[in-house]
Design a protein around this motif. Sequence first.
Motif, PDB file in Angstrom:
ATOM      1  N   ALA A   6       9.119 -15.093  28.540  1.00  0.00           N
ATOM      2  CA  ALA A   6       9.545 -16.427  28.282  1.00  0.00           C
ATOM      3  C   ALA A   6      11.323 -16.134  28.722  1.00  0.00           C
ATOM      4  CB  ALA A   6       9.559 -16.641  26.769  1.00  0.00           C
ATOM      5  N   PHE A   7      11.578 -14.816  28.499  1.00  0.00           N
ATOM      6  CA  PHE A   7      13.142 -14.725  28.625  1.00  0.00           C
ATOM      7  C   PHE A   7      13.322 -14.807  30.134  1.00  0.00           C
ATOM      8  CE2 PHE A   7      14.165 -12.294  24.636  1.00  0.00           C
ATOM      9  CZ  PHE A   7      13.925 -13.339  23.826  1.00  0.00           C
ATOM     10  N   SER A   8      12.315 -13.976  31.107  1.00  0.00           N
ATOM     11  CA  SER A   8      12.418 -14.023  32.420  1.00  0.00           C
ATOM     12  C   SER A   8      12.465 -15.531  33.027  1.00  0.00           C
ATOM     13  CB  SER A   8      11.479 -13.075  32.989  1.00  0.00           C
ATOM     14  OG  SER A   8      11.489 -11.856  32.800  1.00  0.00           O
ATOM     15  N   ARG A   9      11.523 -16.285  32.495  1.00  0.00           N
ATOM     16  CA  ARG A   9      11.444 -17.731  32.768  1.00  0.00           C
ATOM     17  C   ARG A   9      12.641 -18.386  32.552  1.00  0.00           C
ATOM     18  NH1 ARG A   9       4.945 -18.782  31.639  1.00  0.00           N
ATOM     19  NH2 ARG A   9       4.350 -17.853  33.537  1.00  0.00           N
ATOM     20  N   LEU A  10      13.240 -18.023  31.550  1.00  0.00           N
ATOM     21  CA  LEU A  10      14.449 -18.892  31.122  1.00  0.00           C
ATOM     22  C   LEU A  10      15.662 -18.467  31.884  1.00  0.00           C
ATOM     23  CD1 LEU A  10      14.334 -18.721  27.218  1.00  0.00           C
ATOM     24  CD2 LEU A  10      14.319 -20.836  28.475  1.00  0.00           C
ATOM     25  N   LYS A  11      15.656 -17.201  32.531  1.00  0.00           N
ATOM     26  CA  LYS A  11      16.594 -16.707  33.213  1.00  0.00           C
ATOM     27  C   LYS A  11      16.735 -16.940  34.663  1.00  0.00           C
ATOM     28  CE  LYS A  11      18.949 -12.900  31.431  1.00  0.00           C
ATOM     29  NZ  LYS A  11      19.327 -11.546  30.863  1.00  0.00           N
ATOM     30  N   LEU A  12      15.588 -16.499  34.952  1.00  0.00           N
ATOM     31  CA  LEU A  12      15.144 -16.883  36.612  1.00  0.00           C
ATOM     32  C   LEU A  12      14.789 -18.149  37.068  1.00  0.00           C
ATOM     33  CD1 LEU A  12      13.676 -13.150  36.946  1.00  0.00           C
ATOM     34  CD2 LEU A  12      15.947 -14.052  37.348  1.00  0.00           C
ATOM     35  N   ASP A  13      13.628 -18.659  36.368  1.00  0.00           N
ATOM     36  CA  ASP A  13      13.180 -19.934  37.112  1.00  0.00           C
ATOM     37  C   ASP A  13      13.729 -21.045  36.371  1.00  0.00           C
ATOM     38  OD1 ASP A  13      11.081 -18.494  38.014  1.00  0.00           O
ATOM     39  OD2 ASP A  13       9.738 -18.725  36.414  1.00  0.00           O
ATOM     40  N   LEU A  14      14.366 -21.215  35.183  1.00  0.00           N
ATOM     41  CA  LEU A  14      15.228 -22.287  34.745  1.00  0.00           C
ATOM     42  C   LEU A  14      16.622 -22.030  34.761  1.00  0.00           C
ATOM     43  CD1 LEU A  14      13.077 -23.316  31.589  1.00  0.00           C
ATOM     44  CD2 LEU A  14      12.860 -24.082  33.678  1.00  0.00           C
ATOM     45  N   ARG A  15      16.873 -20.792  34.880  1.00  0.00           N
ATOM     46  CA  ARG A  15      18.504 -20.570  35.053  1.00  0.00           C
ATOM     47  C   ARG A  15      19.314 -21.263  34.055  1.00  0.00           C
ATOM     48  NH1 ARG A  15      19.381 -20.629  41.461  1.00  0.00           N
ATOM     49  NH2 ARG A  15      17.685 -19.113  41.765  1.00  0.00           N
TER      50      ARG A  15
END
Length: 167
Positions: free
Chosen positions: A79-88
Amino acid sequence: CIVAFNKRAADELSARLDAALAPLDVAAGSVRVRTFHALGREVLADAGVSVDPLMDRDALLRDLFPGITRADRGRLDLAFSRLKLDLRVTAAEVARDPTPGPIARAFIAYEGAVRESGGVDFDDLVARALESLAADARLLARWRSRTARLLVDEAQDLDRTQLELAL
């Protein structure tokens, strides 16, 4: 330069490439093989951006949330990777939500702990490298020159940020 998805793949590609090029008298290590995170770290070092300490997300999650299971840490990691990398999105943006859910609250706490340490995590290596390249035309030109020929292994598995770094 060759960019692989993870360290194991990068090590394997490097060994196979060295063996294939040896009969051609090409020195071992002549072709750089990196992960996206290692490439991001190199870009940041070239830009003069500190990457120390490099935080271990799993260890930090264990410290922040002692009762959490390994499976839940894995879900938070994703979830954190998606927030930081996908959703920025940043923790500050997530904190503006008047009713943050459990993942949002965990993300805010985690990012606060990373910030307090003065360090970065693996996702930051890629995201901050992109930010540095976008902000500094000379840095971008230097890295485009260094990676004029870039092979991306398993390109179909890239996330949006990794693809942007490759481009």
